[in-house]
Design a protein around this motif. Sequence first.
Motif, short mmCIF file in Angstrom:
data_model
loop_
_atom_site.label_atom_id
_atom_site.label_comp_id
_atom_site.label_asym_id
_atom_site.label_seq_id
_atom_site.Cartn_x
_atom_site.Cartn_y
_atom_site.Cartn_z
N GLU A 144 33.14 42.43 31.61
CA GLU A 144 31.72 42.72 31.41
C GLU A 144 31.19 43.63 32.52
O GLU A 144 30.48 44.60 32.28
N ASP A 145 31.58 43.31 33.77
CA ASP A 145 31.19 44.13 34.91
C ASP A 145 31.79 45.53 34.81
O ASP A 145 31.16 46.52 35.18
N VAL A 146 33.03 45.61 34.30
CA VAL A 146 33.69 46.91 34.12
C VAL A 146 32.89 47.75 33.14
O VAL A 146 32.62 48.93 33.38
N ALA A 147 32.48 47.16 32.02
CA ALA A 147 31.69 47.88 31.01
C ALA A 147 30.37 48.38 31.61
O ALA A 147 29.96 49.51 31.35
N MET A 148 29.74 47.54 32.43
CA MET A 148 28.48 47.95 33.06
C MET A 148 28.71 49.11 34.02
O MET A 148 27.93 50.06 34.05
N LEU A 181 31.13 51.32 33.89
CA LEU A 181 31.43 52.51 33.07
C LEU A 181 30.14 53.14 32.56
O LEU A 181 29.99 54.36 32.58
N ALA A 182 29.21 52.30 32.13
CA ALA A 182 27.92 52.80 31.64
C ALA A 182 27.15 53.49 32.76
O ALA A 182 26.53 54.54 32.55
N GLN A 183 27.19 52.93 33.96
CA GLN A 183 26.51 53.55 35.11
C GLN A 183 27.11 54.92 35.41
O GLN A 183 26.37 55.87 35.69
N HIS A 184 28.42 55.02 35.37
CA HIS A 184 29.07 56.31 35.61
C HIS A 184 28.67 57.33 34.55
O HIS A 184 28.41 58.50 34.86
N LYS A 185 28.59 56.87 33.31
CA LYS A 185 28.23 57.76 32.20
C LYS A 185 26.81 58.28 32.38
O LYS A 185 26.54 59.47 32.19
N VAL A 186 25.88 57.41 32.80
CA VAL A 186 24.49 57.80 33.03
C VAL A 186 24.41 58.88 34.11
O VAL A 186 23.61 59.81 34.03
N THR A 191 40.63 52.17 33.00
CA THR A 191 41.77 51.89 33.86
C THR A 191 41.44 52.18 35.32
O THR A 191 41.74 51.38 36.21
N THR A 192 40.79 53.30 35.58
CA THR A 192 40.42 53.67 36.95
C THR A 192 39.44 52.67 37.54
O THR A 192 39.59 52.26 38.71
N VAL A 193 38.46 52.25 36.76
CA VAL A 193 37.48 51.28 37.24
C VAL A 193 38.17 49.96 37.60
O VAL A 193 37.92 49.37 38.65
N ILE A 194 39.10 49.52 36.74
CA ILE A 194 39.81 48.26 37.00
C ILE A 194 40.72 48.39 38.22
O ILE A 194 40.75 47.51 39.08
N ARG A 239 41.86 46.78 43.82
CA ARG A 239 42.10 47.18 45.21
C ARG A 239 40.93 46.74 46.10
O ARG A 239 41.13 46.19 47.18
N ASP A 240 39.70 46.97 45.64
CA ASP A 240 38.52 46.63 46.43
C ASP A 240 38.36 45.12 46.62
O ASP A 240 37.91 44.66 47.68
#
Length: 108
Positions: free
Chosen positions: A10-14, A16-21, A29-32, A37-38
């Motif tokens: 769910e956090d990944v989807a959010m 991704l949406a922030q990056h798109k905005v 895959t990159t977000v995960i 790592r973080d």
Amino acid sequence: MSVEIPENMEDVAMQLAQHKVRGEQVDETTVIQNAVRDILQAFFDEALEGHYDDVNWDENDLVVTDVMGNEAGRVHPQSDSFVNDFKTDADSLIERLEDETARIVGGR
């Protein structure tokens, strides 16, 4: 853990949406991968009470290097990748990363 680090799909989807905005091209895959790592980096920073070790990718593994640049530990995914581990059960993966941190820090 930081609010900026996704801890589930769910956090990944959010994120991704922030990056798109913002007009940024980032895939799931990159977000995960960044999140995994973080998360491990955050556990090390907390365990060592500061940023002394660095966590980086080495193919499918996460490698922890100490201040001197020596490998202090290595964490392997349970499946073929940390991305699949995260998608399958993020909570279990996070718990395992915390355990691996304790093992590596305690083994010094």
